[in-house]
Design a protein around this motif. Structure first.
Motif, PDB file in Angstrom:
ATOM      1  N   ILE A  41       0.939  -1.256  -0.045  1.00 25.25           N
ATOM      2  CA  ILE A  41       0.290   0.060   0.127  1.00 25.25           C
ATOM      3  C   ILE A  41       0.815   1.413   0.118  1.00 25.25           C
ATOM      4  CG2 ILE A  41      -1.548   1.430   1.226  1.00 25.25           C
ATOM      5  CD1 ILE A  41      -2.923  -1.334   2.238  1.00 25.25           C
ATOM      6  N   ASP A  42       1.890   1.205   0.816  1.00 25.58           N
ATOM      7  CA  ASP A  42       2.659   2.624   0.715  1.00 25.58           C
ATOM      8  C   ASP A  42       3.754   2.681   0.175  1.00 25.58           C
ATOM      9  OD1 ASP A  42       0.947   3.653   2.727  1.00 25.58           O
ATOM     10  OD2 ASP A  42       1.943   2.222   4.446  1.00 25.58           O
ATOM     11  N   HIS A  43       4.160   1.589  -0.571  1.00 29.89           N
ATOM     12  CA  HIS A  43       5.668   1.615  -1.262  1.00 29.89           C
ATOM     13  C   HIS A  43       5.560   0.391  -2.397  1.00 29.89           C
ATOM     14  CE1 HIS A  43       6.783  -1.869   0.801  1.00 29.89           C
ATOM     15  NE2 HIS A  43       6.464  -1.346   2.080  1.00 29.89           N
ATOM     16  N   GLN A  44       6.454   0.538  -3.286  1.00 32.44           N
ATOM     17  CA  GLN A  44       6.545  -0.520  -4.281  1.00 32.44           C
ATOM     18  C   GLN A  44       8.052  -0.749  -4.421  1.00 32.44           C
ATOM     19  OE1 GLN A  44       5.477   0.084  -8.428  1.00 32.44           O
ATOM     20  NE2 GLN A  44       5.066   2.067  -7.931  1.00 32.44           N
ATOM     21  N   HIS A  45       8.538  -1.993  -4.800  1.00 35.07           N
ATOM     22  CA  HIS A  45      10.039  -2.028  -5.223  1.00 35.07           C
ATOM     23  C   HIS A  45      10.061  -3.108  -6.317  1.00 35.07           C
ATOM     24  CE1 HIS A  45      11.191   0.008  -1.605  1.00 35.07           C
ATOM     25  NE2 HIS A  45      10.235  -0.611  -0.985  1.00 35.07           N
ATOM     26  N   PRO A  46       9.598  -2.880  -7.425  1.00 35.77           N
ATOM     27  CA  PRO A  46       9.819  -3.704  -8.751  1.00 35.77           C
ATOM     28  C   PRO A  46      11.378  -4.005  -8.887  1.00 35.77           C
ATOM     29  CG  PRO A  46       9.098  -1.773  -9.401  1.00 35.77           C
ATOM     30  CD  PRO A  46       8.880  -1.561  -7.921  1.00 35.77           C
ATOM     31  N   PHE A  47      11.465  -5.407  -9.186  1.00 38.67           N
ATOM     32  CA  PHE A  47      12.961  -5.809  -9.463  1.00 38.67           C
ATOM     33  C   PHE A  47      13.257  -5.443 -11.026  1.00 38.67           C
ATOM     34  CE2 PHE A  47      10.555  -9.783 -10.591  1.00 38.67           C
ATOM     35  CZ  PHE A  47      11.289 -10.035 -11.499  1.00 38.67           C
ATOM     36  N   ALA A  48      12.273  -5.047 -11.940  1.00 38.99           N
ATOM     37  CA  ALA A  48      12.514  -5.123 -13.558  1.00 38.99           C
ATOM     38  C   ALA A  48      11.270  -4.177 -13.815  1.00 38.99           C
ATOM     39  CB  ALA A  48      12.649  -6.304 -14.025  1.00 38.99           C
ATOM     40  N   CYS A  49      11.753  -3.539 -15.035  1.00 38.88           N
ATOM     41  CA  CYS A  49      10.702  -3.032 -15.622  1.00 38.88           C
ATOM     42  C   CYS A  49      10.703  -3.315 -17.320  1.00 38.88           C
ATOM     43  CB  CYS A  49      11.077  -1.392 -15.968  1.00 38.88           C
ATOM     44  SG  CYS A  49      10.031  -0.234 -17.373  1.00 38.88           S
ATOM     45  N   VAL A  50       9.453  -3.887 -17.617  1.00 38.13           N
ATOM     46  CA  VAL A  50       9.018  -4.608 -19.053  1.00 38.13           C
ATOM     47  C   VAL A  50       8.167  -3.474 -19.757  1.00 38.13           C
ATOM     48  CG1 VAL A  50       7.994  -6.336 -20.242  1.00 38.13           C
ATOM     49  CG2 VAL A  50       9.186  -6.533 -17.973  1.00 38.13           C
ATOM     50  N   LEU A  51       8.676  -2.942 -21.101  1.00 37.54           N
ATOM     51  CA  LEU A  51       8.016  -2.296 -21.874  1.00 37.54           C
ATOM     52  C   LEU A  51       7.551  -3.445 -22.853  1.00 37.54           C
ATOM     53  CD1 LEU A  51       6.652  -0.016 -23.568  1.00 37.54           C
ATOM     54  CD2 LEU A  51       8.892   0.020 -24.623  1.00 37.54           C
ATOM     55  N   GLY A  52       6.191  -3.938 -22.942  1.00 41.62           N
ATOM     56  CA  GLY A  52       5.594  -4.953 -23.857  1.00 41.62           C
ATOM     57  C   GLY A  52       4.537  -4.319 -24.632  1.00 41.62           C
ATOM     58  N   CYS A  53       4.129  -5.132 -25.564  1.00 47.77           N
ATOM     59  CA  CYS A  53       3.046  -4.755 -26.384  1.00 47.77           C
ATOM     60  C   CYS A  53       1.591  -4.683 -25.677  1.00 47.77           C
ATOM     61  CB  CYS A  53       2.884  -5.744 -27.586  1.00 47.77           C
ATOM     62  SG  CYS A  53       1.913  -5.355 -29.161  1.00 47.77           S
ATOM     63  N   ALA A  54       0.759  -4.116 -26.029  1.00 45.45           N
ATOM     64  CA  ALA A  54      -0.509  -4.083 -25.658  1.00 45.45           C
ATOM     65  C   ALA A  54      -1.424  -5.408 -25.918  1.00 45.45           C
ATOM     66  CB  ALA A  54      -1.458  -2.905 -26.036  1.00 45.45           C
ATOM     67  N   ASP A  55      -0.815  -6.023 -26.775  1.00 42.45           N
ATOM     68  CA  ASP A  55      -1.544  -7.427 -27.147  1.00 42.45           C
ATOM     69  C   ASP A  55      -2.066  -8.232 -25.778  1.00 42.45           C
ATOM     70  OD1 ASP A  55      -1.794 -10.235 -27.894  1.00 42.45           O
ATOM     71  OD2 ASP A  55      -1.293  -9.356 -29.938  1.00 42.45           O
ATOM     72  N   GLU A  82       3.316 -10.189 -16.355  1.00 44.59           N
ATOM     73  CA  GLU A  82       3.453 -10.857 -14.927  1.00 44.59           C
ATOM     74  C   GLU A  82       2.931 -12.151 -15.050  1.00 44.59           C
ATOM     75  OE1 GLU A  82       2.530  -6.370 -14.324  1.00 44.59           O
ATOM     76  OE2 GLU A  82       1.689  -7.920 -15.715  1.00 44.59           O
ATOM     77  N   LEU A  83       1.955 -12.691 -16.045  1.00 52.70           N
ATOM     78  CA  LEU A  83       1.913 -14.029 -16.132  1.00 52.70           C
ATOM     79  C   LEU A  83       3.161 -14.889 -17.104  1.00 52.70           C
ATOM     80  CD1 LEU A  83      -1.812 -14.074 -17.300  1.00 52.70           C
ATOM     81  CD2 LEU A  83      -1.082 -14.508 -15.031  1.00 52.70           C
ATOM     82  N   VAL A  84       3.629 -14.133 -18.173  1.00 51.19           N
ATOM     83  CA  VAL A  84       4.536 -14.706 -19.040  1.00 51.19           C
ATOM     84  C   VAL A  84       5.699 -15.182 -18.094  1.00 51.19           C
ATOM     85  CG1 VAL A  84       6.169 -14.133 -20.453  1.00 51.19           C
ATOM     86  CG2 VAL A  84       3.576 -13.661 -20.891  1.00 51.19           C
ATOM     87  N   PHE A  85       6.164 -14.236 -17.114  1.00 48.33           N
ATOM     88  CA  PHE A  85       7.367 -14.435 -16.411  1.00 48.33           C
ATOM     89  C   PHE A  85       6.913 -14.961 -14.888  1.00 48.33           C
ATOM     90  CE2 PHE A  85       8.755 -10.917 -19.035  1.00 48.33           C
ATOM     91  CZ  PHE A  85       9.904 -11.537 -19.750  1.00 48.33           C
ATOM     92  N   ASP A  86       5.643 -15.301 -14.551  1.00 42.18           N
ATOM     93  CA  ASP A  86       5.003 -15.924 -13.457  1.00 42.18           C
ATOM     94  C   ASP A  86       5.270 -15.097 -12.147  1.00 42.18           C
ATOM     95  OD1 ASP A  86       3.949 -17.817 -11.786  1.00 42.18           O
ATOM     96  OD2 ASP A  86       5.675 -19.156 -11.503  1.00 42.18           O
ATOM     97  N   ASP A  87       5.321 -13.901 -12.078  1.00 42.23           N
ATOM     98  CA  ASP A  87       5.358 -12.895 -11.197  1.00 42.23           C
ATOM     99  C   ASP A  87       4.077 -12.233 -10.575  1.00 42.23           C
ATOM    100  OD1 ASP A  87       8.442 -12.769 -10.296  1.00 42.23           O
ATOM    101  OD2 ASP A  87       8.510 -12.119 -12.585  1.00 42.23           O
ATOM    102  N   GLY A  88       4.011 -11.493  -9.591  1.00 41.04           N
ATOM    103  CA  GLY A  88       2.961 -10.934  -8.772  1.00 41.04           C
ATOM    104  C   GLY A  88       2.903  -9.466  -8.718  1.00 41.04           C
ATOM    105  N   LEU A  89       2.168  -9.116  -7.613  1.00 39.16           N
ATOM    106  CA  LEU A  89       1.854  -7.793  -7.393  1.00 39.16           C
ATOM    107  C   LEU A  89       3.345  -7.154  -7.031  1.00 39.16           C
ATOM    108  CD1 LEU A  89      -1.546  -7.897  -5.441  1.00 39.16           C
ATOM    109  CD2 LEU A  89      -1.126  -7.239  -7.853  1.00 39.16           C
ATOM    110  N   GLY A  90       3.474  -6.031  -7.563  1.00 42.75           N
ATOM    111  CA  GLY A  90       4.720  -5.200  -7.146  1.00 42.75           C
ATOM    112  C   GLY A  90       5.854  -5.703  -7.633  1.00 42.75           C
ATOM    113  N   ASP A  91       5.932  -6.699  -8.545  1.00 38.37           N
ATOM    114  CA  ASP A  91       7.220  -7.472  -9.041  1.00 38.37           C
ATOM    115  C   ASP A  91       7.686  -6.835 -10.283  1.00 38.37           C
ATOM    116  OD1 ASP A  91       7.562  -9.280  -6.889  1.00 38.37           O
ATOM    117  OD2 ASP A  91       6.147 -10.759  -7.887  1.00 38.37           O
TER     118      ASP A  91
END
Length: 227
Positions: free
Chosen positions: A66-80, A86-95
């Protein structure tokens, strides 16, 4: 680094290995980038093999963000709709700090979003993720061939992707050519991002930020790094 060689990471951030005077700081960031890439690939392997863990999806974890986020990567992907990172890399909220635009097209808001992830959230890795059978790239190919026209702001997408299509050598069949254009667009986007953004460029040179172009296969579900 034999472990990283097996995982296809060699060369991912060669430009970050610059001045000896910054070696200490860069080593820390470079290691973080390497770890981030490995984490993405481990998650993608689980996805491909049907062993998803669906991490960081609990109500307790959601509340912890709620108060912070610490994603470990940024992904620029297609809108497709078939390529949610998050599904393709099997990660979750805030990752993953996810940015999506058809054909991974860059504009000021997309670049600014990536800059925010790098400068304020301190992600060590930015991935430009293209994918097989990209509709935006396919439409651009048809326009370049003179077989189609587009209207509205879709034309902006086509004009932005067009240089990648024109730079791609002819292939023996349309499917192979589309795949090559998709890969070229991802590579060009990663390169242009560094050219257009001082923030990104400085982070690559001085802080060990890694910029990676990759491609997702719709059939297998596998992500591969593009050379």
């Amino acid at each position: 680094m034999p472990e990283l060689t097996r995982r296809g990471f060699i060369g991912i951030t060669a430009t970050s290995l610059v001045a000896t005077s910054t070696a200490s700081a860069s080593t820390v960031s470079t290691k973080a980038a390497e770890d981030a890439w490995i984490r993405l690939m481990d998650g993608n392997t689980r996805f491909v093999e049907g062993r998803q863990q669906h991490p960081h999806a609990s109500s307790h974890w959601r509340e912890s963000l709620i108060d912070h986020q610490h994603p470990f990567a940024c992904v620029l992907g297609c809108a497709d709709s078939r390529v949610p990172p998050e599904l393709v890399f099997d990660d979750g909220l805030g990752d993953i700090f996810t940015i999506r635009a058809a054909g991974e097209v860059l504009d000021s808001s997309v670049i600014g979003s990536i800059e925010y992830a790098v400068q304020h959230l301190h992600v060590p890795l930015v991935v430009v993720l293209g994918h097989a059978n990209c509709g935006a790239v396919s439409a651009t190919i048809e326009v370049v061939k003179g077989n189609a026209q587009v209207s509205g702001d879709i034309s902006t997408l086509v004009r932005t992707i067009e240089p990648a299509v024109r730079a791609t050598p002819p292939k023996p069949d349309s499917k192979t050519f589309l795949a090559a254009c998709v890969n070229e667009q991802a590579r060009r986007t990663a390169a242009i991002l560094q050219e257009r953004s001082v923030i990104i460029r400085d982070a690559v040179v001085h802080d060990g930020l890694a910029l990676v172009a990759a491609s997702y296969d719709l059939g297998s579900g596998r992500v591969v790094r593009l050379g």
